[in-house]
Scaffold this active site. Structure first.
Site, PDB file in Angstrom:
ATOM      1  N   HIS A  94       8.493  -6.362   2.665  1.00  0.00           N
ATOM      2  CA  HIS A  94       7.446  -6.317   1.641  1.00  0.00           C
ATOM      3  C   HIS A  94       8.024  -6.869   0.335  1.00  0.00           C
ATOM      4  O   HIS A  94       8.688  -6.134  -0.406  1.00  0.00           O
ATOM      5  CB  HIS A  94       6.965  -4.889   1.419  1.00  0.00           C
ATOM      6  CG  HIS A  94       6.122  -4.352   2.520  1.00  0.00           C
ATOM      7  ND1 HIS A  94       4.757  -4.521   2.563  1.00  0.00           N
ATOM      8  CD2 HIS A  94       6.452  -3.670   3.648  1.00  0.00           C
ATOM      9  CE1 HIS A  94       4.272  -3.954   3.661  1.00  0.00           C
ATOM     10  NE2 HIS A  94       5.287  -3.429   4.340  1.00  0.00           N
ATOM     11  N   GLU A 134       6.551  -7.402  -2.403  1.00  0.00           N
ATOM     12  CA  GLU A 134       5.957  -6.709  -3.542  1.00  0.00           C
ATOM     13  C   GLU A 134       6.587  -5.350  -3.790  1.00  0.00           C
ATOM     14  O   GLU A 134       6.355  -4.732  -4.836  1.00  0.00           O
ATOM     15  CB  GLU A 134       4.437  -6.563  -3.333  1.00  0.00           C
ATOM     16  CG  GLU A 134       3.999  -5.478  -2.378  1.00  0.00           C
ATOM     17  CD  GLU A 134       4.102  -5.822  -0.900  1.00  0.00           C
ATOM     18  OE1 GLU A 134       3.516  -5.082  -0.085  1.00  0.00           O
ATOM     19  OE2 GLU A 134       4.782  -6.818  -0.548  1.00  0.00           O
ATOM     20  N   CYS A 175       4.905  -8.982   6.101  1.00  0.00           N
ATOM     21  CA  CYS A 175       4.961  -7.899   7.082  1.00  0.00           C
ATOM     22  C   CYS A 175       4.105  -8.231   8.302  1.00  0.00           C
ATOM     23  O   CYS A 175       4.375  -9.189   9.008  1.00  0.00           O
ATOM     24  CB  CYS A 175       4.560  -6.570   6.425  1.00  0.00           C
ATOM     25  SG  CYS A 175       5.020  -5.123   7.407  1.00  0.00           S
TER      26      CYS A 175
END
Length: 213
Positions: free
Chosen positions: A195, A197, A82
């Site tokens: 992102h 994750e 990001c």
């Protein structure tokens, strides 16, 4: 080196939700170290550069922590998430909170070519938030097992323009860089605008691929 035995360091930039990033790697069997210490960064096998917020605040943090020369000198694989990806670029026009004009450019790390611009989205909403597809030619090892058209989770209003270092694009109003790779002496640097994750199985596969580089 076996993935689980790698020394993975998440660079503590002071502007990221490090817990979710750490847990994403723990689910892959790796216990990362969160640190801003020069020795830890220099001795790592792999590096993660996370970031949340604005470019001007993030670069201020990197400079205050003495991280800019350390990151630029890194020789091991490094992946930015990001805002962490955006900091790898030459400069950013995200100057919110400064007294400059709206088109003031903030110097970034200058590792990957291109500049970070406010997204041109027409009648779409900013920020670009939610799931969107990435497109790529399915040849780069970072994207092994991730078909073109896979969905990832984005939250951003600024993006890296498409350059010769772009490995994958996403379209929101117009195409922008979703994944970037460094060139020449910076070929060990990578960035993901989304992102990983928070991107489910596809995000986990990207992280696994990075660990296997």
């Amino acid at each position: 080196m076996e993935v689980s035995k790698q020394k993975l360091v998440i660079i503590d930039t002071g502007c990221a939700n490090l817990a979710s990033v750490r847990m994403a790697f723990e689910r892959l069997g790796v216990r990362p170290l969160v640190s801003s210490r020069a020795a830890d960064i220099e001795q790592a096998d792999k590096l993660i550069l996370p970031g949340v917020g604005t470019a001007v605040a993030a670069m201020k943090n990197l400079n205050e922590r003495g991280l800019v020369p350390l990151i630029r000198a890194a020789k091991q694989p490094l992946l930015g998430f990001c805002l962490g990806m955006q900091m790898l670029a030459e400069a950013s026009e995200e100057s919110m909170g400064t007294q400059g004009s709206p088109d003031t450019l903030i110097d970034c790390l200058g590792i990957v070519p291109g500049k970070i611009r406010l997204m041109e989205v027409g009648n779409l909403r900013l920020p670009h938030m939610g799931w969107n597809q990435i497109e790529h030619d399915e040849t780069h090892p970072l994207l092994k097992g991730i078909p073109s058209g896979s969905y990832f989770y984005f939250v951003h209003s600024y993006a890296l323009e498409v350059t010769g270092a772009t490995l994958a694009t996403c379209d929101y109003g117009k195409p922008f860089t979703a994944i970037v790779g460094g060139v020449a002496e910076h070929s060990n640097f990578f960035g993901a605008q989304f992102h990983p994750e928070r991107s489910g199985a596809a995000g986990a596969r990207l992280l696994q691929n990075f660990l296997e580089l």
